[in-house]
Design an enzyme around this catalytic site. Structure first.
Site, PDB file in Angstrom:
ATOM      1  N   SER A 111       0.783  -1.230   0.000  1.00  0.00           N
ATOM      2  CA  SER A 111       0.000   0.000   0.000  1.00  0.00           C
ATOM      3  C   SER A 111       0.814   1.278   0.000  1.00  0.00           C
ATOM      4  O   SER A 111       0.334   2.298  -0.488  1.00  0.00           O
ATOM      5  CB  SER A 111      -0.996   0.052   1.156  1.00  0.00           C
ATOM      6  OG  SER A 111      -0.689  -0.823   2.175  1.00  0.00           O
ATOM      7  N   LYS A 137     -11.969   0.131  -2.079  1.00  0.00           N
ATOM      8  CA  LYS A 137     -10.994   0.812  -2.936  1.00  0.00           C
ATOM      9  C   LYS A 137     -11.536   0.889  -4.364  1.00  0.00           C
ATOM     10  O   LYS A 137     -12.381   1.725  -4.647  1.00  0.00           O
ATOM     11  CB  LYS A 137      -9.637   0.164  -2.760  1.00  0.00           C
ATOM     12  CG  LYS A 137      -9.126   0.527  -1.365  1.00  0.00           C
ATOM     13  CD  LYS A 137      -7.860  -0.066  -0.891  1.00  0.00           C
ATOM     14  CE  LYS A 137      -7.578   0.504   0.502  1.00  0.00           C
ATOM     15  NZ  LYS A 137      -6.803  -0.382   1.349  1.00  0.00           N
ATOM     16  N   HIS A 150      -5.473  -3.580  -2.935  1.00  0.00           N
ATOM     17  CA  HIS A 150      -5.177  -2.564  -3.956  1.00  0.00           C
ATOM     18  C   HIS A 150      -5.204  -3.119  -5.376  1.00  0.00           C
ATOM     19  O   HIS A 150      -5.046  -2.366  -6.323  1.00  0.00           O
ATOM     20  CB  HIS A 150      -3.805  -1.940  -3.706  1.00  0.00           C
ATOM     21  CG  HIS A 150      -3.776  -1.101  -2.473  1.00  0.00           C
ATOM     22  ND1 HIS A 150      -4.368   0.136  -2.412  1.00  0.00           N
ATOM     23  CD2 HIS A 150      -3.257  -1.332  -1.249  1.00  0.00           C
ATOM     24  CE1 HIS A 150      -4.205   0.637  -1.197  1.00  0.00           C
ATOM     25  NE2 HIS A 150      -3.537  -0.235  -0.474  1.00  0.00           N
TER      26      HIS A 150
HETATM   27  C1  LIG Z   1      -6.970  -0.659   2.790  1.00  0.00           C
HETATM   28  C2  LIG Z   1      -6.310  -1.931   3.095  1.00  0.00           C
HETATM   29  C3  LIG Z   1      -6.875  -2.843   3.988  1.00  0.00           C
HETATM   30  C4  LIG Z   1      -8.110  -2.535   4.792  1.00  0.00           C
HETATM   31  O1  LIG Z   1      -9.238  -2.500   4.005  1.00  0.00           O
HETATM   32  P1  LIG Z   1     -10.478  -1.623   4.494  1.00  0.00           P
HETATM   33  O2  LIG Z   1     -11.604  -2.144   3.702  1.00  0.00           O
HETATM   34  O3  LIG Z   1     -10.139  -0.211   4.204  1.00  0.00           O
HETATM   35  O4  LIG Z   1     -10.622  -1.877   5.960  1.00  0.00           O
HETATM   36  C5  LIG Z   1      -6.247  -4.050   4.164  1.00  0.00           C
HETATM   37  N1  LIG Z   1      -5.103  -4.347   3.523  1.00  0.00           N
HETATM   38  C6  LIG Z   1      -4.524  -3.485   2.677  1.00  0.00           C
HETATM   39  C7  LIG Z   1      -3.267  -3.873   1.981  1.00  0.00           C
HETATM   40  C8  LIG Z   1      -5.085  -2.243   2.454  1.00  0.00           C
HETATM   41  O5  LIG Z   1      -4.500  -1.384   1.649  1.00  0.00           O
END
Ligand SMILES: *Cc1c(COP(=O)(O)O)cnc(C)c1O
Length: 394
Positions: free
Chosen positions: A177, A236, A205
């Site tokens: 991320s 996302k 992602h």
């Molecule tokens: C954003 C993210 C999460 C968490 O997901 P949410 O739905 O925002 O709680 C988990 N792992 C990674 C790698 C992320 O980027």
């Protein structure tokens, strides 16, 4: 008791680590409104630019009309709606797995799943740069956490070989991320086979972003299987809310009985499931959004590198511009904000000390003119702060 919070907060201020929030007044699209001002959003996870899409908005409205405003119960009591079933079937089809299970967030999917599977008798192999929710899941599980160097397969293999006969789970972000690079999934599968470990990929992602059909990192590598547990988020690229695990029917049934963040929390509201279903259909039917997104990423990455910024090579829409010092990164973020670009600085503890950065994330709906304008402003700010020097070109 003496003041516990004041000194801690002062220390954050002193270190340039103070955080504030910006409040949006319009949808999460390429351009948004903050404090009455039109701003280019260069830090959204809504990669495909679907947040303001009328089809998602209509799906939410009609779900509320038909099913009401909240789920009213946990999934195993009275909170399961037909929309949940439809979405779980849709995700399983999208990921080409037997089944899937929904959680309210990706964070909850990770902590609930890892803690349901591993216990003190397990070793969980964790990439150094994995997302915090993975780390929290391992801590919650009480398993031995074995951190291996970022994307370093030799280190992973050595560590896994040292623990023969122990239950093992290898877990990695699919796309990291904060750095935007991609995990070495094929090597991880090989190592897991040799060492008899389970495998888990967090495709937060990459779901909707990578691969011919947007299925994520496995599809990006041309793989149709080999990973036991595929995690993803709906918050996302899907521009909705929620997390999921996709895998074998046995895995999903096991999680339904054992994942505490699934069992002991109210179900995802019907409108979120409806929005996710609408997004899934768009992801299936409009591959040009993914193509456009990756073209945008290639264009901006090249422009920044040519200007002399420290930007790692890569293909994903996450583009880290490494600055170094936290205070300088924050200052640069502020300058760009005044220039109408919303790119927050990412500082410790989210990233390692000395690697503070501007973390750009792009959308399919940024136009070439948007990106040219942004590039010009970032270069101007970089020159002014001395981060880059004039006349730097390939
Ligand atoms: C954003 C993210 C999460 C968490 O997901 P949410 O739905 O925002 O709680 C988990 N792992 C990674 C790698 C992320 O980027």
């Amino acid at each position: 008791m003496k003041d516990h919070f004041g000194p801690a907060l002062q220390e954050l201020r002193n270190k340039g680590l103070w955080r504030d929030m910006k409040y949006m007044e319009a949808p999460q699209t390429a351009w948004t409104v903050i404090g009455g001002k039109r701003m280019m959003l260069l830090s959204s996870n809504s990669y495909l630019g679907l947040s303001g899409d009328p089809r998602l908005i209509r799906a939410a409205a009609s779900a509320v009309e038909n099913y009401g405003a909240g789920a009213g119960g946990s999934r195993l009591t009275s909170g399961s709606f037909t929309l949940h079933r439809e979405l779980e079937n849709g995700i399983a089809g999208f990921k080409k797995t037997e089944a899937s299970i929904l959680f309210n967030t990706g964070y909850m999917a990770n902590i609930g799943t890892i803690a349901a599977i591993a216990d003190a008798g397990w070793s969980v192999y964790c990439d150094k740069l994995n997302h915090a929710s993975i780390i929290d899941g391992i801590r919650l599980s009480r398993a031995e956490m074995v951190v291996y160097r970022h994307n370093d397969m030799k280190d992973l293999l050595e560590k896994a070989r040292k623990r023969p006969g122990r239950n093992g789970l290898i877990v990695t972000d699919g796309v990291f991320s904060m750095d935007g690079d991609i995990a070495r999934i094929p090597d991880i599968i090989d190592i897991a086979r040799e060492c008899g470990c389970l495998t888990m990929v967090d495709d937060a992602h990459s779901s909707g972003v990578l691969g011919k059909n947007g299925a994520g990192t496995l599809e990006y590598y041309g793989l149709s299987g080999g990973i036991d547990i595929q995690m993803g988020t709906l918050s996302k690229a899907f521009s909705s809310e929620g997390g999921f695990i996709a895998g074998s029917l046995k895995l999903i049934e096991y999680l339904r009985h054992r994942a505490r963040s699934f069992i002991y929390s109210t179900a995802m509201p019907p409108q979120s499931a409806a929005v996710s279903l609408a997004a899934l259909q768009i992801i299936r039917e409009e591959p040009r959004r993914r193509i456009r997104l990756l073209e945008n990423a290639a264009f901006l990455r090249k422009g920044l590198r040519n200007a002399g910024f420290q930007v790692p090579e890569g293909i994903t829409p996450i583009i880290p511009v490494i600055i170094g010092r936290a205070d300088i990164a924050a200052e640069l973020g502020k300058t760009l904000y005044e220039e109408g670009l919303f790119i927050p600085a990412i500082r410790p503890p989210t990233v390692r000390e000395g690697t503070s950065r501007l973390r750009i994330s792009l959308m399919a709906t940024h136009t070439r003119e948007d990106l040219e304008m942004a590039l010009g402003k970032i270069i101007k700010a970089g020159l002014k702060s001395g981060i880059i020097k004039a006349g730097f070109h390939e």
